[in-house]
Design a protein around this motif. Structure first.
Motif, PDB file in Angstrom:
ATOM      1  N   CYS A  94      -2.895  -6.627  -1.910  1.00  0.00           N
ATOM      2  CA  CYS A  94      -3.708  -6.378  -3.148  1.00  0.00           C
ATOM      3  C   CYS A  94      -4.422  -6.659  -3.109  1.00  0.00           C
ATOM      4  O   CYS A  94      -5.072  -8.036  -3.442  1.00  0.00           O
ATOM      5  CB  CYS A  94      -2.386  -7.123  -4.547  1.00  0.00           C
ATOM      6  SG  CYS A  94      -3.177  -5.724  -5.900  1.00  0.00           S
ATOM      7  N   ARG A 105       6.039   0.602   0.559  1.00  0.00           N
ATOM      8  CA  ARG A 105       4.932   0.974  -0.395  1.00  0.00           C
ATOM      9  C   ARG A 105       3.644   1.329   1.147  1.00  0.00           C
ATOM     10  O   ARG A 105       3.841   2.591   1.100  1.00  0.00           O
ATOM     11  CB  ARG A 105       4.865  -0.581  -1.011  1.00  0.00           C
ATOM     12  CG  ARG A 105       2.883   0.696  -1.678  1.00  0.00           C
ATOM     13  CD  ARG A 105       2.830   0.069  -3.113  1.00  0.00           C
ATOM     14  NE  ARG A 105       1.178  -0.033  -3.741  1.00  0.00           N
ATOM     15  CZ  ARG A 105       1.092   1.351  -4.115  1.00  0.00           C
ATOM     16  NH1 ARG A 105       1.394   2.506  -4.550  1.00  0.00           N
ATOM     17  NH2 ARG A 105      -0.735   1.526  -4.123  1.00  0.00           N
ATOM     18  N   ARG A 109       2.484   4.663   2.290  1.00  0.00           N
ATOM     19  CA  ARG A 109       1.024   4.752   1.557  1.00  0.00           C
ATOM     20  C   ARG A 109       0.245   3.320   2.536  1.00  0.00           C
ATOM     21  O   ARG A 109      -0.123   2.949   1.816  1.00  0.00           O
ATOM     22  CB  ARG A 109       1.105   4.786  -0.089  1.00  0.00           C
ATOM     23  CG  ARG A 109      -0.179   6.085  -0.301  1.00  0.00           C
ATOM     24  CD  ARG A 109      -0.766   6.393  -1.247  1.00  0.00           C
ATOM     25  NE  ARG A 109      -1.510   6.297  -2.050  1.00  0.00           N
ATOM     26  CZ  ARG A 109      -2.481   5.691  -2.538  1.00  0.00           C
ATOM     27  NH1 ARG A 109      -2.486   4.305  -2.374  1.00  0.00           N
ATOM     28  NH2 ARG A 109      -4.369   5.711  -2.937  1.00  0.00           N
ATOM     29  N   ALA A 112      -2.656   2.165   0.663  1.00  0.00           N
ATOM     30  CA  ALA A 112      -3.123   2.004  -0.316  1.00  0.00           C
ATOM     31  C   ALA A 112      -3.407   0.488  -0.534  1.00  0.00           C
ATOM     32  O   ALA A 112      -3.349  -0.555   1.358  1.00  0.00           O
ATOM     33  CB  ALA A 112      -1.149   1.053  -0.676  1.00  0.00           C
ATOM     34  N   ALA A 119      -1.375  -0.616  -9.231  1.00  0.00           N
ATOM     35  CA  ALA A 119      -1.686   0.549  -8.781  1.00  0.00           C
ATOM     36  C   ALA A 119      -0.919   1.003 -10.342  1.00  0.00           C
ATOM     37  O   ALA A 119      -1.509   1.955 -10.776  1.00  0.00           O
ATOM     38  CB  ALA A 119      -1.217   0.965  -8.229  1.00  0.00           C
TER      39      ALA A 119
END
Ligand code: ZN
Length: 123
Positions: A94, A105, A109, A112, A119
């Motif tokens: 992240c 995830r 995507r 991401a 998000a």
């Protein structure tokens, strides 16, 4: 920061991103062609029809296509960014809190950059 993803997993995401990149590029090229047609039709229309050179239909179609093109361009930028992140080892983390983004995830995507929590908070 080193990725804890296995090289095989990273390779799979890289392949997926490159595939998506090819798709987005195809869409981009396709709409680029349509854009020049619309542009040509538009200059023809303004020469022939002086009281409404920017008729509502044309303008609407134009802005829709411009939006699609902008989307494709943004997608390409996202994909390139994700590929750069694979290369520098930050892919899958992240960009806000540094936590691992879950593989499911990323499967859904691949571009991401935020974990699901960040998000959600970003919205
Ligand atoms: Zn996060």
């Amino acid at each position: 920061m080193t990725s804890t993803m296995t090289p095989a997993q990273l390779d799979r995401f890289r392949a997926k991103l490159l595939q998506e990149r090819a798709d987005a590029e195809g869409r981009f090229a396709e709409f680029g062609d349509v854009m020049s047609e619309v542009r040509a039709a538009r200059s023809g229309a303004s020469a022939d029809d002086e009281h409404d050179p920017e008729g509502p239909t044309m303008t609407q179609e134009w802005s829709q296509r411009t939006a699609v093109l902008a989307d494709a361009r943004a997608e390409l930028a996202d994909i390139d960014h994700a590929l750069a992140r694979i290369d520098d080892g930050s892919y899958g983390f992240c960009s806000n809190c540094g936590k691992r983004i879950t593989v499911p995830r990323l499967e859904a995507r691949p571009t991401a950059e935020l974990c699901i929590d960040c998000a959600r908070n970003a919205r």
